[in-house]
Enzyme design. Structure first.
Site: not given
Ligand code: UDP
Length: 323
Positions: A143, A146, A150, A191-192, A212, A274, A278
């Protein structure tokens, strides 16, 4: 006094919502949006017919003009891990190169606003995270393009403030979701929701216990609006902006499942590095922006987001069927 404003990334998810807010300002004379349409889309500002707005399709790091601006808001960057991990060099250029280039377009005494991220805290070892927490980032991890770009842009801006008195405003945004995220953005909420509306299978990485704090875009833009263009504020940042209700990824997936009968969760391999948690400490935000609070619950925000995607996906499928 009439102001000229430049927004980089103004065709993006967050940027386009901010553009809508900027156009409500009576003191706004011109608004130039600079966007290379990498992750943004013209559709996000297609509803705007305000003559003060002009769109320049260009990279933030190379855009040139003879004009100088009273305020520059630098948002140009992918924010989805899927997108920034695919093109790390381009991500670094957009953030750091974008800031370096756009600084040269600021008129003397102008204000430079920057959207940094809660990713500067990495996989945090304390919760909630106050701005004073220095974070736990792996500077060579997946990561890092990014997170580190930042962080470096924050360094650039605060150092410029120190040596030349630059008027900066820096926010650290926590997870933000809502209408106008790309269907293929890849972040959790969009995504969900899209998966529930199409395949019916929601892909949760790992066991979903990672958490999160999910901020609905209108609340987040309220915070930006107050911080970025109120002249009376003397604090320059960094300032956490987000919703501090921390919910697991599994909790979010289950809620989205409850909106579509027959949809289900499938667990996939965990994503390397991951972050496990947060959550913003909002003590400072409450002092600097009295009255501001992210009030939209994830249930309400996701319902609104769901409706937006449902309409888009139905329209897309209808036009594909009639083509
Ligand atoms: N996540 C997931 N399935 C998905 C997309 C994201 O389980 O289809 C999880 C991802 O592994 C992370 C959290 O959701 O733990 C948030 O991911 P996102 O990409 O939204 O943002 P991040 O906080 O990681 O930048």
């Amino acid at each position: 006094m009439p102001r000229s404003v430049l927004v980089s990334g103004g065709c993006g998810f967050l940027g386009s919502h901010l553009v809508d807010r900027l156009l409500r300002r009576d003191d706004l004379e011109t608004l130039v949006v600079v966007d290379n349409l990498w992750t943004g889309s013209r559709d996000n500002i297609a509803h705007v017919s305000d003559p003060r707005l002009s769109l320049r399709i260009a990279d933030a790091e190379t855009f040139t003009t003879s004009q100088h601006f009273d305020e520059i808001i630098h948002l140009a960057s992918p924010a989805s891990p899927v997108w920034y991990m695919r093109e790390p060099a381009r991500t670094i250029k957009a953030n750091i190169g974008g800031a370096l280039n756009l600084l040269s377009l600021l008129r003397p005494g102008g204000r430079f606003c920057f959207a940094s991220t809660s990713e500067v805290y990495g996989d945090p070892l304390m919760s909630p995270q106050p701005e004073s927490y220095r974070g736990s980032v792996d500077c060579t991890g997946p990561r890092s393009s990014y997170d580190e770009s930042k962080r470096c842009t924050e360094a650039l801006l605060f150092e410029e403030q120190r040596v030349s008195g630059l008027d900066v405003r820096v926010v650290r945004l926590f997870n933000t979701y809502g209408p106008r995220t790309r269907i293929d953005d890849g972040r959790a909420v969009s995504n969900f929701v899209c998966q529930a509306l199409t395949t019916g299978i929601l892909t949760v990485h790992g066991d979903g216990s990672q958490s999160r704090s999910w901020g609905y875009v209108d609340d987040i833009v309220d915070g930006l609006e107050r911080f970025f263009w109120r002249d009376s504020i003397t604090y320059r940042g960094p300032l956490n902006i987000g919703n501090n209700r921390e919910v697991s990824v599994l909790g979010i997936a289950k809620f989205v499942c409850s909106l579509v009968q027959g949809s289900r969760i499938e667990h996939h391999a965990p994503i390397p590095q991951d972050p496990t948690n947060r959550c913003p400490d909002l003590t400072l935000a409450r002092q600097v922006l009295p009255g501001w609070e992210a009030t939209t619950s994830y249930e309400e925000g996701i319902r609104r987001t769901f409706e937006w995607y449902r309409r888009r996906i139905v329209t897309r499928d209808r036009s594909a069927a009639s083509a």
